[in-house]
Design an enzyme around this catalytic site. Structure first.
Site, PDB file in Angstrom:
ATOM      1  N   ASP A  33      39.170  90.681  50.325  1.00  0.00           N
ATOM      2  CA  ASP A  33      40.529  91.174  50.506  1.00  0.00           C
ATOM      3  C   ASP A  33      40.546  92.648  50.893  1.00  0.00           C
ATOM      4  O   ASP A  33      41.449  93.097  51.604  1.00  0.00           O
ATOM      5  CB  ASP A  33      41.340  90.956  49.227  1.00  0.00           C
ATOM      6  CG  ASP A  33      41.792  89.506  49.075  1.00  0.00           C
ATOM      7  OD1 ASP A  33      41.490  88.703  49.972  1.00  0.00           O
ATOM      8  OD2 ASP A  33      42.434  89.185  48.067  1.00  0.00           O
TER       9      ASP A  33
ATOM     10  N   CYS B 256      34.793  87.208  43.021  1.00  0.00           N
ATOM     11  CA  CYS B 256      35.902  88.006  43.563  1.00  0.00           C
ATOM     12  C   CYS B 256      37.228  87.269  43.694  1.00  0.00           C
ATOM     13  O   CYS B 256      37.395  86.150  43.240  1.00  0.00           O
ATOM     14  CB  CYS B 256      35.463  88.620  44.885  1.00  0.00           C
ATOM     15  SG  CYS B 256      34.324  90.009  44.664  1.00  0.00           S
TER      16      CYS B 256
ATOM     17  N   SER C   4      47.649  93.595  45.686  1.00  0.00           N
ATOM     18  CA  SER C   4      46.318  93.600  45.112  1.00  0.00           C
ATOM     19  C   SER C   4      46.427  93.863  43.627  1.00  0.00           C
ATOM     20  O   SER C   4      47.343  94.550  43.159  1.00  0.00           O
ATOM     21  CB  SER C   4      45.471  94.697  45.763  1.00  0.00           C
ATOM     22  OG  SER C   4      44.300  94.943  45.010  1.00  0.00           O
TER      23      SER C   4
END
Length: 670
Positions: free
Chosen positions: A122, A164, A539
């Protein structure tokens, strides 16, 4: 031959042409029995042939088969140097964990298999069209993982190795769906911060800071070179990657004190051997995923998420895990209740108040240390089983008096001079230090279905003395993240503005992350005085007054898609009561009530520039449609197969009706 072909094909070498047309094959014989030949599927028998063909000793073929699946990416030489790069550090070293687990399985008489479903980064895709594939990837990877598991019918257990933002949730979804198999997660750990430098979150703002003359070219280049101080592991902050590791352990899917281990170090690699022993033990005792994943385990995960102050993206992933496990899916009301009940106890990046890297949370005791405090606070379900085969209460009893706990916490004092009780606090100390609960779900005429803000991460400097964040200001509306970040870099955003980024939900961009925007606002001197609202997501490392997941999304005729630049917006977030509102209350020089604002928005046309991103892939459009009819983002953006089939059947009948009506005028449905 042309020069180009000569270059491509290279020089002739005699050894290239010494091609063999047959080979003697492996020595020995398969350990077959009459019963196997009479009753085993041909696939099982041919599998044995394949196994010895790959070099496995025929005498060791009948051990129990354990499948190891991981997100490994890149190609590493034996000394760790790159032959081909991975997408990110988070999947660069996980092959070492796979190898350690496989060696342990073989040593215990088992037969390890390995498969791979690599994952994107990301951070690498921020601000690019690559972000359109980020969230949808999770569902796709989980599907492939499940297909790989089913495609090895002889496996007796499954180990998932991932690190992740999307790879680890995908792995958890896949293993959660394996109700009758013993499974375990090995978290891929974290990378270390540089001794002198910036963490991987702040470093993503070098462009915005340079554009605003707050960072020199030389400093940007120097700091950018050192931010990932070690080659493996997830980022050094409690973003989605680290939070997912914490949640895997909180669910009981991982071993105690396995989340957030420093990648590449002995304690990290030993975790793989321990996990192999655990899954072998699970198989021998008949312990399956349905025994581990229960409604109580889901609640524990939500409680630990709140105590850590984790990423809001887990509001998308935990419901999806519950769905895969066929459990009750937590609602917004459940999240709100738990976050009111559970104090935040962990002081790490990005929430603070002291911005410790995640490795310090591990050294302070990690998930089991937090759970000790939560147990005393009375909010944990201790009767749940974990992959150790023991109940959570027994695990915590072990942890409290373990040598591991004493040594690792003491190591933090010795190496960093940090008191572990200042990283993971008891509720009283946390309250005294000003740690507030994690998330709030504002509603209002802009977000009638709700929204989410990581309220603990609002800068205290802009919060009133009563613990309430209040911001009334004029909107600056953008229909793309590209336009929004350009406005920040050009100095078109000022203190007091409310940025509105619309059309970036599932239907517009695959519900992209907008960390490029939130990180820029965090690290620019005036950014704390700017609010951001969007139907996209953030995020896990995002901070500030950033409200996302606004529903309905703009392209589903949500009111947020009807806002205009200059509209007056009122944001109120009570960080103590975890209550909030998000209202359109004015235009030009006229102020009105939220009720009047709702009527005006209902009568407005949607923003003229609002449309799906022209670069949105068909794959993501399909994902958006499927998750939409399955309950949407508040139910985890899952695929509810029964509901999807129902909608398709209704659609087919409607199309048949239209066809008949068009041909004959007959109103009877076929």
């Amino acid at each position: 031959m042309s020069e180009q072909l000569t270059y491509i094909m290279g020089a002739d070498r005699e050894e290239l042409y010494r091609v063999q047309s047959n080979a003697p094959g492996p020595s020995g014989s398969l350990p077959l029995t009459p019963d196997m030949l009479l009753n085993s599927p041909s696939g099982d028998l041919f599998g044995l042939t394949q196994n010895v063909g790959m070099g496995w000793n025929p005498g060791e073929l009948l051990g129990k088969q354990v499948l190891i699946l991981s997100t490994q990416g890149g190609i590493r030489a034996e000394d760790g140097t790159p032959i081909a790069l991975g997408y990110h550090t988070g999947h660069w070293e996980v092959g070492l964990l796979m190898r350690a687990a496989a060696e342990e399985i073989r040593e215990k008489g088992g037969v390890p298999f390995a498969g791979f479903v690599s994952d994107p980064c990301d951070g690498r895709s921020q601000g690019t069209t690559g972000m359109f594939d980020s969230f949808p990837y999770r569902n796709d990877a989980a599907i492939v993982y499940r297909r790989l598991i089913r495609s090895l019918p002889t496996r007796k257990a499954v180990i998932g190795v991932a690190t992740c933002d999307k790879g680890l949730p995908a792995t958890m979804l896949a293993l959660a769906a394996m109700h009758d198999l013993p499974c375990i997660i090995i978290p891929g750990g974290v990378t270390l911060p540089p001794t002198n430098g910036e963490d991987a979150a702040k470093i993503q703002t070098i462009g915005a800071r340079y554009a605003q003359n707050e960072l020199s070219l030389e400093d940007a280049a120097d700091l950018g070179c050192r931010a990932c101080a070690t080659p493996g592991g997830g980022c050094q902050f409690l973003g989605t990657a680290a939070t997912s590791q914490v949640v895997a352990e909180a669910l009981g899917m991982s071993l105690p004190h396995s989340a957030l281990a420093p990648s590449g170090q002995p304690i990290w690699e030993e975790m793989a051997r321990q996990s192999a022993r655990a899954v072998i033990t699970m198989e021998s005792k008949g312990l399956r995923m349905r025994d581990i994943l229960t409604d109580a385990a889901i609640k524990n995960a939500m409680v630990v998420h709140a105590a850590f102050g984790g990423s809001t993206n887990l509001l998308l992933h935990i419901p999806a895990i519950a769905h895969a496990a066929k459990l009750n899916i937590p609602t917004v009301q459940d999240w709100s209740r738990i976050n009111r009940e559970v104090p935040r106890l962990v002081s790490v990046l990005p929430n603070g108040p002291v911005h410790h890297p995640t490795v310090r949370a591990f050294m302070a005791g990690g998930v089991p240390e937090v759970m000790l405090h939560l147990r005393r606070f009375g909010v944990l379900e201790e009767s749940v089983l974990t992959v150790t085969g023991e109940k959570l209460g027994t695990v915590l009893d072990w942890w409290e008096s373990s040598e591991r706990r004493a040594e690792i916490r003491n190591r933090l004092k010795q190496t960093d001079g940090v008191d572990p009780d200042d990283v993971i606090m008891n509720p009283d100390r946390a309250k005294a230090r000003g740690l507030t609960s994690t998330v709030t779900f504002p509603t209002g005429n802009i977000a009638p279905e709700g929204s989410v803000i990581k309220s603990t991460a609002i800068d205290p400097a802009v919060v009133d003395e009563d613990g309430v964040y209040r911001h009334t200001g004029k909107a600056k509306v953008f229909t793309s993240e590209k336009a929004a970040i350009s406005a920040i870099k050009k100095g078109e955003i000022e203190a007091g503005d409310i940025m509105v980024v619309m059309g970036r939900g599932p239907s517009g961009s695959g519900m992209e992350e907008t960390y490029q925007l939130t990180s820029a606002l965090k690290h620019l001197s005036f950014g704390k005085y700017v609010s951001l609202i969007t139907d996209a997501r953030f995020s896990g490392v995002s901070t500030g007054a950033c409200i996302g997941h606004i529903g309905p999304e703009a392209l589903a005729d949500g009111p947020v898609g009807k806002l205009r630049t200059g509209d007056v917006i009122e944001i109120i977030v009570d960080r103590n009561k975890l209550e909030g509102s998000l209202h359109f209350i004015g235009e030009e020089n006229r102020i009105f009530t939220p009720g009047e604002g709702a009527k005006i928005l209902a009568e407005r046309e949607r923003h003229p520039d609002l449309e799906p991103d022209p670069d949105l892939p068909d794959d993501t459009r399909l994902w958006a449609a499927l998750q939409s009819v399955s309950g949407g983002t508040w139910k985890g953006s899952v695929y509810d197969v029964d509901q999807i089939i129902k909608v398709l059947e209704v659609g087919k009948k409607a199309l048949q009706f239209e066809a008949v009506q068009g041909d004959t005028g007959n109103l009877t449905v076929k």
